[in-house]
Design an enzyme around this catalytic site. Sequence first.
Site, PDB file in Angstrom:
ATOM      1  N   GLU A  49       0.833  -1.209   0.000  1.00  0.00           N
ATOM      2  CA  GLU A  49       0.000   0.000   0.000  1.00  0.00           C
ATOM      3  C   GLU A  49       0.868   1.260   0.000  1.00  0.00           C
ATOM      4  OE1 GLU A  49      -1.524   2.863   3.172  1.00  0.00           O
ATOM      5  OE2 GLU A  49      -2.091   0.821   3.738  1.00  0.00           O
ATOM      6  N   HIS A  50       1.947   1.248   0.776  1.00  0.00           N
ATOM      7  CA  HIS A  50       2.875   2.382   0.792  1.00  0.00           C
ATOM      8  C   HIS A  50       3.633   2.499  -0.527  1.00  0.00           C
ATOM      9  CE1 HIS A  50       3.353   3.783   5.161  1.00  0.00           C
ATOM     10  NE2 HIS A  50       2.293   3.002   5.144  1.00  0.00           N
ATOM     11  N   GLU A 126       5.976   4.073  11.990  1.00  0.00           N
ATOM     12  CA  GLU A 126       4.538   3.828  12.184  1.00  0.00           C
ATOM     13  C   GLU A 126       4.326   2.785  13.279  1.00  0.00           C
ATOM     14  OE1 GLU A 126       0.618   3.087   9.311  1.00  0.00           O
ATOM     15  OE2 GLU A 126       2.633   3.005   8.467  1.00  0.00           O
TER      16      GLU A 126
END
Length: 418
Positions: A49-50, A126
Amino acid sequence: MIVKEVLPNGLTLVTESMPHVRSVAIGVWLKRGSRHETPSQTGISHFIEHMVFKGTRNRPAEVIAAQVDSIGGHMDAFTAKEYASFHLKVLDEHLPLAVDILGDIVANPLFDPAEMAKEKKVIFEEINMVEDTPDDLVMELLTEAFWPNHPLGRPILGTKKSVSRFKRDELGAFFHEVYRPRNILISAAGHLDHKGALELIRRHFGELAPGGSGGNGGPPRPASKIVTRSKKELEQVHLCLAVPGFPQTHPDRYGMYILNTVLGGSMSSRLFQNVREKRGLVYSISSGVTAYSDAGVLTVYAGTSLDSVDEVVRLTIEEFRRMKGDRLPAEELRRAKDHLKGSLMLSLENTGSRMSHLARQEIYFGRRFSLDEIRGGIEAVTDDDVCRIAGKVFAGGMGVSILGNLGRYRPRATQLRM
């Protein structure tokens, strides 16, 4: 007007025309999430996704960002347990560019090794952020203990160990296996017409080779386990209690939503009023329902002092017993129904939320539920239904996680009997 269409390659498009607005929200939804990873792949869906924003064969990362900014658009993405989403919100006149960008990042990511190395550091931060956010961390501890040895119990972000091992070939292989048309749903809502949107989707996604789908590994088995973790720097003690819930499509789902609203899903709920307002034992206490395709969980979260932990647990379990032992007063049932209906209507006032609502209904039900159907489902719930559901949910097994400067404190299993 809502229209659904399946392309020849298996990709699904669902659109909702909202002629009174000027914006369009469009999302590419992948019907695969972190639960579809093996233990060694933990975190790979989130990492991809990143990485899709870090450059494609047609656009470097800075061009993707510049093109979105140049039209005043908003682009975002997220990974969940059972799906991932990449979405854009733009003015209606910029929908062709939005579809072009989404098609490019989903079909042509580079997975550049230099960008991968940098993005691993971002994801490490994160993960650190979760460690520094106690209400998130205590929930992660609970989930892992409640669904042990199952992908639903593993963190979406992965671990620093798993993420550090990812190589370009592994990302590419996972991407080409999973990002296939039968696993892709495109949802759009706003000032659009279905025919025009369909032509754009065919142009940018129609050439994707057919394929996709696959199993989810079966439902997890909940574990009644107490897990504690001491962090001396925390002023509060954070605790979560969990009991098994229902899957997304369960016929008692509306009753479950009402039970949750009455228990701790609003400011007038029993937990908020009895634990916070009447006794001042917590700043925050709430309950929530999380439902997946084949499993569900009802959780209660509270932040309190070490001296008050046992009392907060006692009062919470007391409310569990009341929910299954006493009939719900008509006024309380009415308030919960109106709260749910009002929250639903308010949540669907913008194109982004309508787009997400369409996608989730298609992913879990394969069809759209009208607002009248949903309101009817809520209204059909009786006090007997809530009591019966509470009897199933609060039947005995419970998971607990406690995080804080605990010293020698440990909860006793006898405190948790329902």
